[in-house]
Design a protein around this motif. Structure first.
Motif, short mmCIF file in Angstrom:
data_model
loop_
_atom_site.label_atom_id
_atom_site.label_comp_id
_atom_site.label_asym_id
_atom_site.label_seq_id
_atom_site.Cartn_x
_atom_site.Cartn_y
_atom_site.Cartn_z
N ASP A 47 0.80 -1.22 0.00
CA ASP A 47 0.00 0.00 0.00
C ASP A 47 0.83 1.28 0.00
OD1 ASP A 47 1.01 -0.04 2.57
OD2 ASP A 47 -0.92 0.27 3.55
N SER A 48 2.13 1.13 -0.31
CA SER A 48 2.98 2.32 -0.29
C SER A 48 3.98 2.29 -1.43
CB SER A 48 3.73 2.43 1.05
OG SER A 48 4.81 1.50 1.07
N ILE A 49 4.56 3.45 -1.68
CA ILE A 49 5.60 3.56 -2.70
C ILE A 49 6.77 2.65 -2.37
CG2 ILE A 49 6.65 5.58 -1.59
CD1 ILE A 49 6.49 4.99 -5.38
N TYR A 50 7.05 2.46 -1.06
CA TYR A 50 8.18 1.63 -0.64
C TYR A 50 7.96 0.17 -1.00
CZ TYR A 50 8.98 5.93 1.85
OH TYR A 50 9.15 7.26 2.14
N ASP A 51 6.72 -0.30 -0.91
CA ASP A 51 6.40 -1.67 -1.32
C ASP A 51 6.63 -1.85 -2.82
OD1 ASP A 51 5.53 -2.43 1.28
OD2 ASP A 51 3.61 -1.47 0.90
N ILE A 52 6.18 -0.90 -3.59
CA ILE A 52 6.31 -0.98 -5.05
C ILE A 52 7.79 -0.88 -5.45
CG2 ILE A 52 5.61 0.02 -7.25
CD1 ILE A 52 3.36 -1.37 -5.42
N GLN A 53 8.54 0.00 -4.81
CA GLN A 53 9.97 0.11 -5.09
C GLN A 53 10.71 -1.17 -4.72
OE1 GLN A 53 10.80 3.65 -2.83
NE2 GLN A 53 10.58 4.99 -4.62
N GLY A 63 1.70 -4.99 -6.98
CA GLY A 63 0.29 -4.66 -6.91
C GLY A 63 0.07 -3.62 -5.83
N LEU A 64 -0.67 -2.59 -6.15
CA LEU A 64 -0.95 -1.52 -5.20
C LEU A 64 -2.39 -1.58 -4.75
CD1 LEU A 64 0.22 1.09 -3.85
CD2 LEU A 64 -0.78 2.35 -5.80
N VAL A 65 -2.61 -1.68 -3.44
CA VAL A 65 -3.97 -1.64 -2.92
C VAL A 65 -4.41 -0.19 -2.79
CG1 VAL A 65 -3.68 -3.84 -1.72
CG2 VAL A 65 -3.33 -1.72 -0.46
N SER A 71 -2.94 7.00 -3.84
CA SER A 71 -3.32 7.48 -5.17
C SER A 71 -2.58 6.70 -6.25
CB SER A 71 -2.99 8.96 -5.31
OG SER A 71 -3.14 9.36 -6.65
N PRO A 72 -3.31 6.09 -7.18
CA PRO A 72 -2.65 5.36 -8.26
C PRO A 72 -1.92 6.29 -9.23
CG PRO A 72 -5.01 5.44 -8.64
CD PRO A 72 -4.76 6.03 -7.27
N ASP A 73 -2.23 7.57 -9.19
CA ASP A 73 -1.55 8.51 -10.07
C ASP A 73 -0.12 8.78 -9.64
OD1 ASP A 73 -3.90 8.78 -11.55
OD2 ASP A 73 -4.60 10.43 -10.29
N SER A 74 0.16 8.61 -8.35
CA SER A 74 1.49 8.93 -7.84
C SER A 74 2.39 7.72 -7.70
CB SER A 74 1.37 9.65 -6.49
OG SER A 74 0.76 8.80 -5.54
N ILE A 75 1.84 6.52 -7.83
CA ILE A 75 2.63 5.29 -7.67
C ILE A 75 2.34 4.38 -8.87
CG2 ILE A 75 3.12 3.29 -6.23
CD1 ILE A 75 2.13 4.92 -3.82
N LYS A 76 3.38 4.02 -9.57
CA LYS A 76 3.24 3.18 -10.76
C LYS A 76 3.51 1.72 -10.42
CE LYS A 76 2.42 6.81 -13.12
NZ LYS A 76 1.04 7.24 -13.04
N ALA A 77 2.45 0.92 -10.41
CA ALA A 77 2.54 -0.51 -10.12
C ALA A 77 2.11 -1.28 -11.36
CB ALA A 77 1.63 -0.85 -8.94
N ASN A 78 2.36 -2.60 -11.33
CA ASN A 78 1.90 -3.45 -12.42
C ASN A 78 0.39 -3.69 -12.36
OD1 ASN A 78 4.84 -4.74 -11.60
ND2 ASN A 78 4.55 -4.48 -13.79
#
Length: 97
Positions: A47-53, A63-65, A71-78
Motif C-alpha cells: 500500500d505504499s511507494i516503498y512496497d512498489i519500489q 500490486g498496489l492496494v 493514489s494510483p496517479d502517484s505510484i506506478k505498479a503493475n
C-alpha cells in the motif's frame, strides 16, 4: 502472535532478518529464497511507494492496494486493486480451481 495470523503463513521474513529494508529488495529476495519462489512467479502487493519500489528492485511484479487511500496517479505498479476481492479474482485467473 497478538493477531493470531501465524498459522496462515509458512514463510515469514521480519525486519531483523535482513540488513537492508524496504524500499531495498533484500527483504523480498530473502522471502523468495526461503520460500523457493522464482521472482517471475511472484507478485508483491502493498500500500505504499516503498512496497512498489521493493518489488521493482527485486524483479517482482507489484500490486498496489487502493483502499488505504493511496493514489494510483502517484505510484506506478503493475496491478491496482480497489478491493481485496480484486486480488482474489486476479489470483483465480492465474490459478483456476
Amino acid at each position: 502472535t497478538p493477531l493470531g495470523l501465524a498459522n496462515y503463513f509458512t514463510t515469514v521474513v521480519c525486519a531483523d532478518d535482513t540488513v537492508d529494508h524496504k524500499p531495498q529488495a533484500a527483504p523480498l529476495l530473502a522471502y523468495l529464497s526461503k520460500a523457493k519462489i522464482n521472482p517471475v512467479d511472484a507478485i508483491y502487493i502493498g500500500d505504499s511507494i516503498y512496497d512498489i519500489q521493493c518489488a521493482t528492485s527485486a524483479g517482482v511484479d507489484s500490486g498496489l492496494v487502493l483502499w488505504s487511500g493511496t493514489s494510483p496517479d502517484s505510484i506506478k505498479a503493475n496491478y491496482y486493486f480497489k478491493t481485496p476481492d480484486d486480488i482474489c479474482r486476479m489470483l483465480s485467473d492465474f490459478h483456476p480451481t
